[in-house]
Design a protein around this motif. Sequence first.
Motif, PDB file in Angstrom:
ATOM      1  N   ALA A   1       0.841  -1.197   0.000  1.00  0.00           N
ATOM      2  CA  ALA A   1       0.000   0.000   0.000  1.00  0.00           C
ATOM      3  C   ALA A   1       0.875   1.247   0.000  1.00  0.00           C
ATOM      4  N   GLY A   2       0.641   2.134  -0.970  1.00  0.00           N
ATOM      5  CA  GLY A   2       1.399   3.367  -1.057  1.00  0.00           C
ATOM      6  C   GLY A   2       2.829   3.188  -1.538  1.00  0.00           C
ATOM      7  N   ARG A   3       3.136   2.048  -2.157  1.00  0.00           N
ATOM      8  CA  ARG A   3       4.501   1.756  -2.576  1.00  0.00           C
ATOM      9  C   ARG A   3       4.549   1.377  -4.059  1.00  0.00           C
ATOM     10  N   ASP A   4       5.745   1.178  -4.576  1.00  0.00           N
ATOM     11  CA  ASP A   4       5.942   0.816  -5.976  1.00  0.00           C
ATOM     12  C   ASP A   4       5.878  -0.701  -6.117  1.00  0.00           C
ATOM     13  N   VAL A   5       4.958  -1.185  -6.939  1.00  0.00           N
ATOM     14  CA  VAL A   5       4.684  -2.625  -7.038  1.00  0.00           C
ATOM     15  C   VAL A   5       4.831  -3.098  -8.491  1.00  0.00           C
TER      16      VAL A   5
ATOM     17  N   ASP B   1      18.055  -2.836 -11.221  1.00  0.00           N
ATOM     18  CA  ASP B   1      18.127  -3.326  -9.849  1.00  0.00           C
ATOM     19  C   ASP B   1      17.367  -2.378  -8.913  1.00  0.00           C
ATOM     20  N   ALA B   2      16.766  -2.966  -7.884  1.00  0.00           N
ATOM     21  CA  ALA B   2      16.125  -2.195  -6.809  1.00  0.00           C
ATOM     22  C   ALA B   2      15.150  -1.148  -7.345  1.00  0.00           C
ATOM     23  N   SER B   3      14.256  -1.539  -8.224  1.00  0.00           N
ATOM     24  CA  SER B   3      13.289  -0.615  -8.831  1.00  0.00           C
ATOM     25  C   SER B   3      11.949  -0.584  -8.104  1.00  0.00           C
ATOM     26  N   PHE B   4      11.638  -1.620  -7.301  1.00  0.00           N
ATOM     27  CA  PHE B   4      10.309  -1.739  -6.716  1.00  0.00           C
ATOM     28  C   PHE B   4      10.394  -2.081  -5.233  1.00  0.00           C
ATOM     29  N   ASP B   5       9.336  -1.696  -4.511  1.00  0.00           N
ATOM     30  CA  ASP B   5       9.233  -2.063  -3.091  1.00  0.00           C
ATOM     31  C   ASP B   5       8.663  -3.468  -2.930  1.00  0.00           C
ATOM     32  N   VAL B   6       7.762  -3.843  -3.832  1.00  0.00           N
ATOM     33  CA  VAL B   6       7.137  -5.168  -3.801  1.00  0.00           C
ATOM     34  C   VAL B   6       7.121  -5.731  -5.217  1.00  0.00           C
ATOM     35  N   THR B   7       7.574  -6.965  -5.349  1.00  0.00           N
ATOM     36  CA  THR B   7       7.493  -7.690  -6.620  1.00  0.00           C
ATOM     37  C   THR B   7       6.692  -8.953  -6.367  1.00  0.00           C
ATOM     38  N   CYS B   8       5.595  -9.135  -7.084  1.00  0.00           N
ATOM     39  CA  CYS B   8       4.707 -10.268  -6.818  1.00  0.00           C
ATOM     40  C   CYS B   8       4.468 -11.075  -8.086  1.00  0.00           C
ATOM     41  N   SER B   9       4.071 -12.321  -7.894  1.00  0.00           N
ATOM     42  CA  SER B   9       3.790 -13.198  -9.023  1.00  0.00           C
ATOM     43  C   SER B   9       2.793 -14.262  -8.600  1.00  0.00           C
ATOM     44  N   PHE B  10       1.738 -14.417  -9.386  1.00  0.00           N
ATOM     45  CA  PHE B  10       0.675 -15.364  -9.059  1.00  0.00           C
ATOM     46  C   PHE B  10       0.420 -16.307 -10.229  1.00  0.00           C
ATOM     47  N   LYS B  11       0.392 -17.605  -9.942  1.00  0.00           N
ATOM     48  CA  LYS B  11       0.106 -18.652 -10.935  1.00  0.00           C
ATOM     49  C   LYS B  11       1.063 -18.606 -12.128  1.00  0.00           C
ATOM     50  N   VAL B  12       2.280 -18.222 -11.880  1.00  0.00           N
ATOM     51  CA  VAL B  12       3.284 -18.098 -12.940  1.00  0.00           C
ATOM     52  C   VAL B  12       4.494 -18.982 -12.674  1.00  0.00           C
ATOM     53  N   LEU B  13       5.021 -18.940 -11.463  1.00  0.00           N
ATOM     54  CA  LEU B  13       6.268 -19.641 -11.162  1.00  0.00           C
ATOM     55  C   LEU B  13       6.145 -21.146 -11.342  1.00  0.00           C
ATOM     56  N   ALA B  14       4.953 -21.687 -11.216  1.00  0.00           N
ATOM     57  CA  ALA B  14       4.755 -23.120 -11.438  1.00  0.00           C
ATOM     58  C   ALA B  14       5.007 -23.514 -12.880  1.00  0.00           C
ATOM     59  N   HIS B  15       5.027 -22.540 -13.780  1.00  0.00           N
ATOM     60  CA  HIS B  15       5.214 -22.819 -15.201  1.00  0.00           C
ATOM     61  C   HIS B  15       6.597 -22.386 -15.704  1.00  0.00           C
ATOM     62  N   VAL B  16       7.482 -22.062 -14.770  1.00  0.00           N
ATOM     63  CA  VAL B  16       8.850 -21.634 -15.112  1.00  0.00           C
ATOM     64  C   VAL B  16       9.822 -22.742 -14.697  1.00  0.00           C
TER      65      VAL B  16
END
Length: 245
Positions: free
Chosen positions: A50-54, A107-122
């Motif tokens: 919340a209030g951050r770069d995502v 590098d270091a561009s975001f406060d939060v990096t998220c991933s959903f239903k993706v890593l299982a296919h990598v």
Amino acid sequence: MDASGSHESNRAYYDAFSLNYEARRGENDPGGYHELLDELEAGFVRRFGAGRDVLEVGCGTGLVLQRIERFAKTAQGVDLSPGMLERARHRGLRVSEGSATDLPFEDASFDVTCSFKVLAHVPDVRRALEEMLRVTRPGGHVLAEFYNPVSLRGLLKRVGPPRRVATDANEEHVYTRFHTPRAVRGMIPGGAEIVAARGIRIVTPAAVVMRVPLIRDAFRAAERALCDSPASALAGFWIAAIVKH
């Protein structure tokens, strides 16, 4: 199209999937199964972002990203599939094409990096985690979702037929790997650690039950109540919150 997990194969699968991806998602199925998943995923992001770069890795058509945009300072998405990205851009979202194992950001561009239903296919999931941590600022968080074999969903995926996602594609045409929460803990790169977790689809047996209003309400309430409890270890989708030191 094959299940090798190569960029080309995964791109072809998701481009095909993009044509009817939202048939039972978003405004086409309000209050349904996928809306619950989107709600619980975005809600976990809100806790840290919340209030951050995502950044959302594997943003697809932007259904979760548009939720994140409502509370984040900035929200960006990246995806391998031009077909998916076309629909995300139609929503006015800030997205770009790229791979989870080679993110097109400094590098270091975001406060939060998220991933959903993706890593299982990598196939190289550790590389993807390293990339997500690379673009995250020190003190920030990576939220990484995995398919959990120790779950009702995991059991049904093992014994049930593959689901068709397009005229010429089904789930057999995409690389998929399941990871237990214990296995995920062993994959975390150095300089980072898991500080929280959320589980989604703990008691819901199948998406179809969410089409019946009274039953849907009961399962929605149960999933919300259990997502941050010890029962999260039995969820079909297990999200690790990883802090970068």
